[in-house]
Design a protein around this motif. Structure first.
Motif, PDB file in Angstrom:
ATOM      1  N   ALA A  78       0.796  -1.226   0.000  1.00  0.00           N
ATOM      2  CA  ALA A  78       0.000   0.000   0.000  1.00  0.00           C
ATOM      3  C   ALA A  78       0.830   1.279   0.000  1.00  0.00           C
ATOM      4  N   HIS A  79       2.161   1.161   0.052  1.00  0.00           N
ATOM      5  CA  HIS A  79       2.997   2.375  -0.009  1.00  0.00           C
ATOM      6  C   HIS A  79       4.448   1.980  -0.219  1.00  0.00           C
ATOM      7  N   VAL A  80       5.022   2.417  -1.366  1.00  0.00           N
ATOM      8  CA  VAL A  80       6.412   2.085  -1.663  1.00  0.00           C
ATOM      9  C   VAL A  80       6.947   3.121  -2.643  1.00  0.00           C
ATOM     10  N   HIS A  81       8.262   3.411  -2.545  1.00  0.00           N
ATOM     11  CA  HIS A  81       8.934   4.374  -3.430  1.00  0.00           C
ATOM     12  C   HIS A  81       9.881   3.616  -4.353  1.00  0.00           C
ATOM     13  N   TYR A  82       9.536   3.493  -5.625  1.00  0.00           N
ATOM     14  CA  TYR A  82      10.431   2.709  -6.487  1.00  0.00           C
ATOM     15  C   TYR A  82      11.777   3.386  -6.727  1.00  0.00           C
ATOM     16  N   PRO A  83      11.882   4.737  -6.783  1.00  0.00           N
ATOM     17  CA  PRO A  83      13.205   5.330  -7.010  1.00  0.00           C
ATOM     18  C   PRO A  83      14.178   5.138  -5.851  1.00  0.00           C
ATOM     19  N   GLN A  84      13.660   4.766  -4.690  1.00  0.00           N
ATOM     20  CA  GLN A  84      14.525   4.593  -3.525  1.00  0.00           C
ATOM     21  C   GLN A  84      15.048   3.159  -3.388  1.00  0.00           C
ATOM     22  N   THR A  85      14.772   2.321  -4.379  1.00  0.00           N
ATOM     23  CA  THR A  85      15.210   0.925  -4.324  1.00  0.00           C
ATOM     24  C   THR A  85      16.711   0.827  -4.081  1.00  0.00           C
ATOM     25  N   GLU A  86      17.496   1.637  -4.771  1.00  0.00           N
ATOM     26  CA  GLU A  86      18.953   1.511  -4.709  1.00  0.00           C
ATOM     27  C   GLU A  86      19.545   2.038  -3.403  1.00  0.00           C
ATOM     28  N   LEU A 231      -5.302   9.555  -4.592  1.00  0.00           N
ATOM     29  CA  LEU A 231      -4.470  10.581  -3.968  1.00  0.00           C
ATOM     30  C   LEU A 231      -3.526   9.858  -3.019  1.00  0.00           C
ATOM     31  N   HIS A 232      -2.224  10.119  -3.153  1.00  0.00           N
ATOM     32  CA  HIS A 232      -1.220   9.389  -2.390  1.00  0.00           C
ATOM     33  C   HIS A 232      -0.212  10.381  -1.826  1.00  0.00           C
ATOM     34  N   THR A 233      -0.082  10.416  -0.496  1.00  0.00           N
ATOM     35  CA  THR A 233       0.876  11.323   0.123  1.00  0.00           C
ATOM     36  C   THR A 233       1.245  10.810   1.510  1.00  0.00           C
ATOM     37  N   HIS A 234       2.003  11.612   2.242  1.00  0.00           N
ATOM     38  CA  HIS A 234       2.469  11.241   3.582  1.00  0.00           C
ATOM     39  C   HIS A 234       1.741  12.067   4.639  1.00  0.00           C
ATOM     40  N   GLY A 266     -10.736  11.480   1.241  1.00  0.00           N
ATOM     41  CA  GLY A 266     -11.882  10.813   0.635  1.00  0.00           C
ATOM     42  C   GLY A 266     -11.531   9.436   0.109  1.00  0.00           C
ATOM     43  N   LYS A 267     -12.485   8.809  -0.557  1.00  0.00           N
ATOM     44  CA  LYS A 267     -12.271   7.505  -1.170  1.00  0.00           C
ATOM     45  C   LYS A 267     -11.096   7.582  -2.143  1.00  0.00           C
ATOM     46  N   ARG A 268     -10.269   6.547  -2.130  1.00  0.00           N
ATOM     47  CA  ARG A 268      -9.066   6.450  -2.956  1.00  0.00           C
ATOM     48  C   ARG A 268      -7.986   7.445  -2.531  1.00  0.00           C
ATOM     49  N   SER A 269      -8.100   8.020  -1.334  1.00  0.00           N
ATOM     50  CA  SER A 269      -7.017   8.812  -0.748  1.00  0.00           C
ATOM     51  C   SER A 269      -6.293   7.950   0.275  1.00  0.00           C
ATOM     52  N   VAL A 270      -4.992   7.762   0.060  1.00  0.00           N
ATOM     53  CA  VAL A 270      -4.196   6.896   0.930  1.00  0.00           C
ATOM     54  C   VAL A 270      -3.056   7.718   1.525  1.00  0.00           C
ATOM     55  N   PHE A 271      -3.019   7.774   2.856  1.00  0.00           N
ATOM     56  CA  PHE A 271      -2.024   8.550   3.576  1.00  0.00           C
ATOM     57  C   PHE A 271      -1.043   7.591   4.257  1.00  0.00           C
ATOM     58  N   ALA A 272       0.212   7.702   3.878  1.00  0.00           N
ATOM     59  CA  ALA A 272       1.225   6.815   4.446  1.00  0.00           C
ATOM     60  C   ALA A 272       1.593   7.249   5.851  1.00  0.00           C
ATOM     61  N   HIS A 273       1.654   6.287   6.755  1.00  0.00           N
ATOM     62  CA  HIS A 273       2.161   6.382   8.122  1.00  0.00           C
ATOM     63  C   HIS A 273       1.063   6.723   9.128  1.00  0.00           C
ATOM     64  N   GLY A 274       0.701   7.974   9.306  1.00  0.00           N
ATOM     65  CA  GLY A 274      -0.343   8.301  10.275  1.00  0.00           C
ATOM     66  C   GLY A 274      -0.021   7.814  11.673  1.00  0.00           C
ATOM     67  N   ILE A 275       1.207   8.035  12.108  1.00  0.00           N
ATOM     68  CA  ILE A 275       1.635   7.515  13.413  1.00  0.00           C
ATOM     69  C   ILE A 275       1.160   8.395  14.560  1.00  0.00           C
ATOM     70  N   HIS A 276       1.277   9.709  14.385  1.00  0.00           N
ATOM     71  CA  HIS A 276       1.055  10.641  15.496  1.00  0.00           C
ATOM     72  C   HIS A 276      -0.199  11.477  15.255  1.00  0.00           C
ATOM     73  N   LEU A 277      -1.325  10.808  15.085  1.00  0.00           N
ATOM     74  CA  LEU A 277      -2.562  11.507  14.744  1.00  0.00           C
ATOM     75  C   LEU A 277      -3.324  11.954  15.986  1.00  0.00           C
ATOM     76  N   GLU A 278      -3.963  13.112  15.877  1.00  0.00           N
ATOM     77  CA  GLU A 278      -4.868  13.589  16.922  1.00  0.00           C
ATOM     78  C   GLU A 278      -6.248  12.968  16.719  1.00  0.00           C
ATOM     79  N   ARG A 366      -8.882  -3.272  -0.012  1.00  0.00           N
ATOM     80  CA  ARG A 366      -9.945  -2.356   0.414  1.00  0.00           C
ATOM     81  C   ARG A 366      -9.403  -0.949   0.627  1.00  0.00           C
ATOM     82  N   ALA A 367      -8.225  -0.836   1.226  1.00  0.00           N
ATOM     83  CA  ALA A 367      -7.639   0.488   1.437  1.00  0.00           C
ATOM     84  C   ALA A 367      -7.434   1.226   0.119  1.00  0.00           C
ATOM     85  N   LEU A 368      -7.170   0.475  -0.958  1.00  0.00           N
ATOM     86  CA  LEU A 368      -6.976   1.072  -2.276  1.00  0.00           C
ATOM     87  C   LEU A 368      -8.260   1.093  -3.097  1.00  0.00           C
ATOM     88  N   CYS A 369      -9.391   0.725  -2.468  1.00  0.00           N
ATOM     89  CA  CYS A 369     -10.682   0.655  -3.166  1.00  0.00           C
ATOM     90  C   CYS A 369     -10.628  -0.313  -4.341  1.00  0.00           C
TER      91      CYS A 369
END
Length: 439
Positions: A78-86, A231-234, A266-278, A366-369
């Motif tokens: 559900a979340h990966v950066h292909y340019p950071q492989t190396e 929509l994909h962000t951190h 909204g639907k199809r919005s995926v937020f990576a991490h969400g560790i320190h949420l209020e 489901r997270a990715l609809c």
């Protein structure tokens, strides 16, 4: 007989329905110790016990005998950066300095189409060799990086969602752009690739600190023009990051409110991490139908914090598992689930294997609809699957010999397993990768 392209015989495990409570997962778990799966035109025709399905076999076609192996739905990253492989395993930083010292210099190379194509193919091969058949992927701000990744994925008709990074401030000059440039390039990529085969486009602002109000407005405009994009962000990965967001966006109530203001939840919005949420952010995620990506190896490696899985369930927020390579330390979902278990243990939450594999398959879908397309073996679903040998090392053979049921076997896999356990990976009804040591 029935008309089929492939028939696979082996042990099968899946979760047959999405759930809103962890207590309901086991009720929908299905294990067939000796099953027969029929595939036609890239889709599941049926899964049944061998005794029921054998009568439908065509003697001229036969079946692939995978007895002794465990067949699961393909893993969803559900979340990966292909340019950071190396740069996976780059030493010694937390998020913000890690971006400056490692990430940005690596990503600057992806304006070169040949280089981008080389890494894109390597990345796809890594996903497949680890049993991952679908992923939500960050590219770089270069359109060439998106072209390369989608081209590689389209060659095997892989279900992949990706997008170019949108970034117009607080980054090196060679990686920034104007909001108008970002809008125009993203728009052209959407028109070229979105819904081409099994591909999907994700509008991808890197995160709030590298986004001006004009850039997030551009993202909002794209979402309005193309409402079925992702929509994909951190979000809230690191405490210093959160402090920075408050300084840059003081008019907003909290971090998530920055995105919500620009109608990016909204639907199809995926937020990576969400560790320190209020608490208000959890409520906003729930009410908007947004999803989170839990990235355990990355969160531990960068010292970012512990994802609150129990709170995620209480708030009824969809969640998938992300490898988050290159801050994440493995492409392998078995190893990633093992780390997720440890993150949960540190918070007195017991993560059963049944739940863990739900998050990596149907829950991630489901997270990715995409739960209507992938995630289990129901008839009509796309035939993405992974064939696993649970006993490839002496230690695994010893441990598995003492497992009393499928759940103990799955837990042993996510504790002791890695890429060596992956025998085959099937994408869209065809074997896209096989481990030659198992041939």
């Amino acid at each position: 007989m029935i008309d089929y392209h492939h028939a696979l015989r082996g042990a099968f495990f899946d979760i047959t329905a999405t759930v809103d409570s962890p207590d309901d997962i086991a009720r929908h778990a299905r294990y067939i110790e000796d099953g027969l799966l029929f595939i036609r035109d890239g889709h599941i025709l049926s899964l049944s016990p061998w005794q029921e399905g054998e009568q439908y076999l065509n003697p001229a076609q036969g079946y692939r005998d995978l007895r002794g192996k465990l067949i699961l739905p393909g893993f969803v990253d559900a979340h990966v950066h292909y340019p950071q492989t190396e740069m996976i395993g780059a030493f010694g930083e937390q998020l913000l300095t890690w971006l400056t010292n490692y990430t940005f210099p690596v990503e600057a190379q992806f304006g070169d189409p040949e280089y981008a194509a080389q890494i894109a193919q390597f990345f796809i091969d890594q996903l497949l060799s680890n049993g991952t058949t679908s992923a939500l992927v960050f590219c770089t701000r270069h359109p060439e990086s998106v072209e390369a990744l989608f081209s590689a994925a389209s060659r095997i008709d892989m279900r992949l969602i990706a997008g170019k990074v949108m970034m117009d401030r607080n980054a090196p000059d060679e990686l920034t752009e104007t909001a108008q440039q970002s809008y125009q390039q993203s728009r052209e990529l959407i028109q070229r690739w979105h819904h081409r085969g099994r591909l999907g486009y994700a509008i991808t602002p890197r995160f709030a600190p590298t986004s001006s109000p004009a850039l997030l407005e551009a993202a909002r405009q794209l979402r309005e023009e193309f409402p079925d994009t992702w929509l994909h962000t951190h979000l809230s990965e690191n405490q210093d990051e959160i402090t920075w967001v408050k300084q840059l966006w003081p008019e907003h109530q909290h971090y998530l409110d920055v995105y919500h203001h620009y109608q990016l939840t909204g639907k199809r919005s995926v937020f990576a991490h969400g560790i320190h949420l209020e608490d208000e952010e959890w409520q906003c995620l729930h009410h908007s139908g947004s999803a989170l990506a839990f990235c355990p190896t990355s969160n531990l490696f960068l010292g970012s914090g512990l994802f609150r899985l129990a709170q995620c369930w209480r708030s009824r927020v969809p969640m998938g598992i992300g490898s988050d390579v290159g801050a994440g330390t493995t492409f392998n979902m078995l190893r990633t689930l093992g780390e997720a278990y440890k993150v949960a243990q540190l918070q007195s939450y017991r993560l059963p294997a049944c739940e863990a594999f739900y998050h990596a398959t149907l829950g991630g879908a489901r997270a990715l609809c995409l739960e209507d397309n992938i995630g289990n073996f129901l008839p009509g679903k796309e035939a993405d699957l992974v064939v696993i040998d649970p006993q490839v090392t002496p230690l695994q053979r010893l441990r598995i010999s003492h497992c009393k049921d499928i759940y103990e076997t799955l837990f042993a896999l996510m504790t002791l397993g890695d890429d060596r356990n992956i025998v085959q990976t099937w994408v869209n009804g065809e074997c896209a990768w096989r481990n030659e040591t198992h041939t």
